[in-house]
Design an enzyme around this catalytic site. Sequence first.
Site, PDB file in Angstrom:
ATOM      1  N   TYR A 155       0.860  -1.447  -0.309  1.00  0.00           N
ATOM      2  CA  TYR A 155      -0.102   0.149  -0.348  1.00  0.00           C
ATOM      3  C   TYR A 155       0.861   1.126   0.104  1.00  0.00           C
ATOM      4  O   TYR A 155       0.262   2.475  -0.579  1.00  0.00           O
ATOM      5  CB  TYR A 155      -1.198   0.155   1.015  1.00  0.00           C
ATOM      6  CG  TYR A 155      -2.372   1.145   0.588  1.00  0.00           C
ATOM      7  CD1 TYR A 155      -2.897   0.477   0.194  1.00  0.00           C
ATOM      8  CD2 TYR A 155      -2.566   1.440   1.986  1.00  0.00           C
ATOM      9  CE1 TYR A 155      -4.204   1.721  -0.624  1.00  0.00           C
ATOM     10  CE2 TYR A 155      -3.767   2.626   1.628  1.00  0.00           C
ATOM     11  CZ  TYR A 155      -4.543   2.746   0.381  1.00  0.00           C
ATOM     12  OH  TYR A 155      -5.560   3.202  -0.013  1.00  0.00           O
ATOM     13  N   LYS A 162      -3.046   7.990   2.598  1.00  0.00           N
ATOM     14  CA  LYS A 162      -4.431   7.949   3.551  1.00  0.00           C
ATOM     15  C   LYS A 162      -3.976   8.515   4.684  1.00  0.00           C
ATOM     16  O   LYS A 162      -5.173   9.597   5.462  1.00  0.00           O
ATOM     17  CB  LYS A 162      -5.192   6.872   3.207  1.00  0.00           C
ATOM     18  CG  LYS A 162      -5.082   6.544   1.601  1.00  0.00           C
ATOM     19  CD  LYS A 162      -6.887   6.936   1.888  1.00  0.00           C
ATOM     20  CE  LYS A 162      -7.293   6.516   0.640  1.00  0.00           C
ATOM     21  NZ  LYS A 162      -8.305   7.973  -0.431  1.00  0.00           N
TER      22      LYS A 162
END
Length: 260
Positions: A155, A162
Amino acid sequence: MGLLEGKRGLILGVANDHSIAWGIAQALHREGAQLGFTYVGEALERRVRPLAEQLGAPLIAPCDVNHDAEIAALMTRTQEVFGQIDLLVHAIAFANKDELNGPYLRTTRAGFLLAMEVSVYSLTALVKAAEPLLAPGAAILTLTYHGAQKVIPNYNVMGVAKAALEASVRYLAADLGPREIRVNAISAGPIRTLAASGIAGFRALHRSFAEQAPLRRNVTIEDVGNAALWLCSDLSRSVTGEILYVDAGFNIMGLSSAES
């Protein structure tokens, strides 16, 4: 009367009928909201326009959030069509595919800046441009992921982005709170979307998440849509600056793929 009867809003980030943003749009429309949609480029327009037309959208417009002029043009068009808006859904994120495999340490400067601009700053840019159009009591919603809090293999830079997005939610909530405008985020469990397909090894991770989550299943775009409906309605009128987890209970286990 639906929960959002008479409400008007913008949805940014629908890519196809598997998008989380599409699940949100369907739920909001079901409860009476009138919605406008955006797209970037001809390829996405061919996917988004038929979906928006299914919901009777009076506004379908281009908007590349990397360009302030396009954001401004969108808000001008929005004012012409809706006057004020009550809902703003930001479901936009992007990182180069080659940044989403291997170690985070290999992230490039250009890749980092691109991910932050598209995935994080775009929320602030949109809210700033939309502020004059936001009705009192309006709701703003964005999407985050567990990788902001825990390490998820591959990720990488999106996890960092995020995390910054979640911080932005809190600061924007503080800025807009005096006008009773709420800003929240949903942290959805893993869903097989077009964006997720760019993460190396995602399919295998997707299967394993259902085995570890307390509800023993993965969430759907309909699950996220219903949670978004609550956050966008007056039922959550005292909720702002929060991250709502919709992940079949995965987060309460404190698990990440790097730990298990």
